[in-house]
Design a protein around this motif. Structure first.
Motif, PDB file in Angstrom:
ATOM      1  N   SER A 247       0.854  -1.177   0.000  1.00 36.10           N
ATOM      2  CA  SER A 247       0.000   0.000   0.000  1.00 36.10           C
ATOM      3  C   SER A 247       0.896   1.235   0.000  1.00 36.10           C
ATOM      4  O   SER A 247       2.008   1.195   0.545  1.00 36.10           O
ATOM      5  N   LEU A 251       0.841  -0.840   5.689  1.00 38.83           N
ATOM      6  CA  LEU A 251      -0.275  -1.460   6.410  1.00 38.83           C
ATOM      7  C   LEU A 251       0.201  -1.927   7.776  1.00 38.83           C
ATOM      8  O   LEU A 251       1.286  -2.528   7.889  1.00 38.83           O
ATOM      9  N   ASN A 252      -0.592  -1.648   8.811  1.00 36.98           N
ATOM     10  CA  ASN A 252      -0.284  -2.290  10.083  1.00 36.98           C
ATOM     11  C   ASN A 252      -0.766  -3.739  10.022  1.00 36.98           C
ATOM     12  O   ASN A 252      -1.338  -4.162   9.008  1.00 36.98           O
ATOM     13  N   SER A 254      -3.217  -5.609  11.441  1.00 35.47           N
ATOM     14  CA  SER A 254      -4.639  -5.887  11.228  1.00 35.47           C
ATOM     15  C   SER A 254      -5.078  -5.432   9.839  1.00 35.47           C
ATOM     16  O   SER A 254      -5.894  -6.099   9.177  1.00 35.47           O
ATOM     17  N   GLU A 255      -4.555  -4.296   9.359  1.00 28.68           N
ATOM     18  CA  GLU A 255      -4.882  -3.835   8.013  1.00 28.68           C
ATOM     19  C   GLU A 255      -4.348  -4.800   6.964  1.00 28.68           C
ATOM     20  O   GLU A 255      -4.989  -5.035   5.927  1.00 28.68           O
ATOM     21  N   ARG A 258      -6.699  -7.792   6.617  1.00 33.36           N
ATOM     22  CA  ARG A 258      -7.924  -7.460   5.874  1.00 33.36           C
ATOM     23  C   ARG A 258      -7.633  -7.247   4.391  1.00 33.36           C
ATOM     24  O   ARG A 258      -8.456  -7.573   3.531  1.00 33.36           O
ATOM     25  N   ALA A 259      -6.468  -6.714   4.078  1.00 35.94           N
ATOM     26  CA  ALA A 259      -6.122  -6.472   2.673  1.00 35.94           C
ATOM     27  C   ALA A 259      -6.037  -7.784   1.899  1.00 35.94           C
ATOM     28  O   ALA A 259      -6.504  -7.877   0.753  1.00 35.94           O
ATOM     29  N   LYS A 324       4.120  -0.047   9.843  1.00 37.93           N
ATOM     30  CA  LYS A 324       3.537  -0.069   8.504  1.00 37.93           C
ATOM     31  C   LYS A 324       4.462  -0.802   7.527  1.00 37.93           C
ATOM     32  O   LYS A 324       5.627  -0.426   7.356  1.00 37.93           O
TER      33      LYS A 324
END
Length: 333
Positions: A247, A251-252, A254-255, A258-259, A324
């Motif tokens: 991204s 992204l952390n 949890s992100e 989901r990605a 990230k």
């Protein structure tokens, strides 16, 4: 009425006793079972081989070891024949069994003629390859990590029972693994679970030995319950794809999870990343999240600014989940 003297009756009695004793002696040598006599010659020839009227059953395999790939199919060869050859076929029973590392021997398949039945995890995946008389090869489909081990082909014909063993191994990669937290926290059962959670199995001695021959350093013998260590896991070729997803702003953790899910995938496990590196040549000089919360990247072409000058999967441990980064996703075929 015919009268016989006492001497005549005595002679008849002695003759009868002699015949009875002779019959008993014959029966002691010749026993009857399944419709024919056989002479066991003192339980065979000392090699557990019993001779049936001069006919001996042989069982052999063309290969002592067979290699397969995860998700694929493999044939374990086995054939049997009689020496000298029979004039008419006999009704034989074929039994295949499997033994994993340090485990009990369990049934895989039993066949009688053209009928067969498979058992347990092999149900629906195991069948006989009856291409010619005397062929008893085992065909396994949809190979799984836990299918590795020693297989026994056993042929039973009346009182005869001969067998041969074949080892099945999957082509794979052994990698060291430690879960989140401090190092050296796993006993044997916890190590098994840790490997399973990473889409792999705890490496067997043979798998670890092969990896050691390729340069992997290992521990010595340890008590499986008392001592705590990391784990050596074994992962085989994948039936899906591992790819890197990034991204613009990172992204952390949890992100990242989901990605992958939005793309119809899931965050890759450590075993899946190692398998993609080893068998698909995955090469990416970008650290990415994995499903266990670790941060890693695979290198097949060592170069500057990508870590040590050797191939391998670089490991940054378990950083704060607020950092990230990109993420490695896995999509099954």
């Amino acid at each position: 009425m015919i009268l016989r003297s006492k001497t005549s009756w005595s002679r008849l009695l002695v003759a009868g006793l002699l015949q009875l004793q002779l019959l008993r002696a014959c029966l002691a040598v010749l026993r009857y079972s399944n419709g024919f006599f056989y002479d066991d010659n003192g339980n065979g020839n000392g090699k557990k081989e019993i001779y049936f009227n001069g006919v001996r059953l042989h069982v052999e395999s063309e290969e002592a070891a067979v290699f397969g790939v995860r998700g694929g199919s493999v044939t374990l060869p086995c054939r049997f024949w009689y020496e000298p050859a029979l004039s008419a076929p006999r009704r034989t029973r074929v039994k295949w069994s499997w033994q994993g590392a340090d485990g009990p021997e369990t049934e895989v398949l039993v066949a009688l003629g053209s009928r067969h039945r498979s058992f347990g995890d092999f149900r629906g995946r195991a069948r006989l390859s009856l291409q010619a008389p005397g062929q008893a090869a085992l065909l396994l489909t949809g190979l799984r990590l836990n299918d590795t081990g020693r297989y026994r082909c056993e042929v039973i014909d009346g009182l005869e029972d001969q067998s041969v063993t074949i080892d099945l191994a999957l082509r794979g990669v052994v990698f060291p693994y430690q879960p989140t937290g401090r190092r050296y926290q796993l006993n044997f059962s916890a190590a098994q679970q840790a490997c399973e959670e990473q889409d792999s199995t705890l490496a067997t001695f043979e798998q670890l030995f092969w990896a050691w021959e390729e340069g992997l350093d290992c521990y010595g013998p340890r008590n499986r319950q008392l001592h705590r260590y990391d784990a050596f896991c074994f992962s085989a070729a994948l039936t899906g794809d591992v790819y890197f997803l990034q991204s613009p702003h990172g992204l952390n953790f949890s992100e990242a999870l989901r990605a992958c899910e939005r793309g119809g995938s899931q965050a890759a496990r450590v075993g899946q990343l190692y398998a993609a590196w080893r068998f698909a040549g995955l090469d990416r000089c970008d650290a990415g999240w994995l499903a266990d919360g670790s941060l890693r990247y695979p290198i097949t072409r060592p170069r500057q600014n990508c870590g040590p000058p050797e191939q391998g999967v670089r490991n940054f441990g378990f950083p704060s989940q607020n950092q990230k980064h990109g993420v490695y996703c896995y999509r099954a075929h």
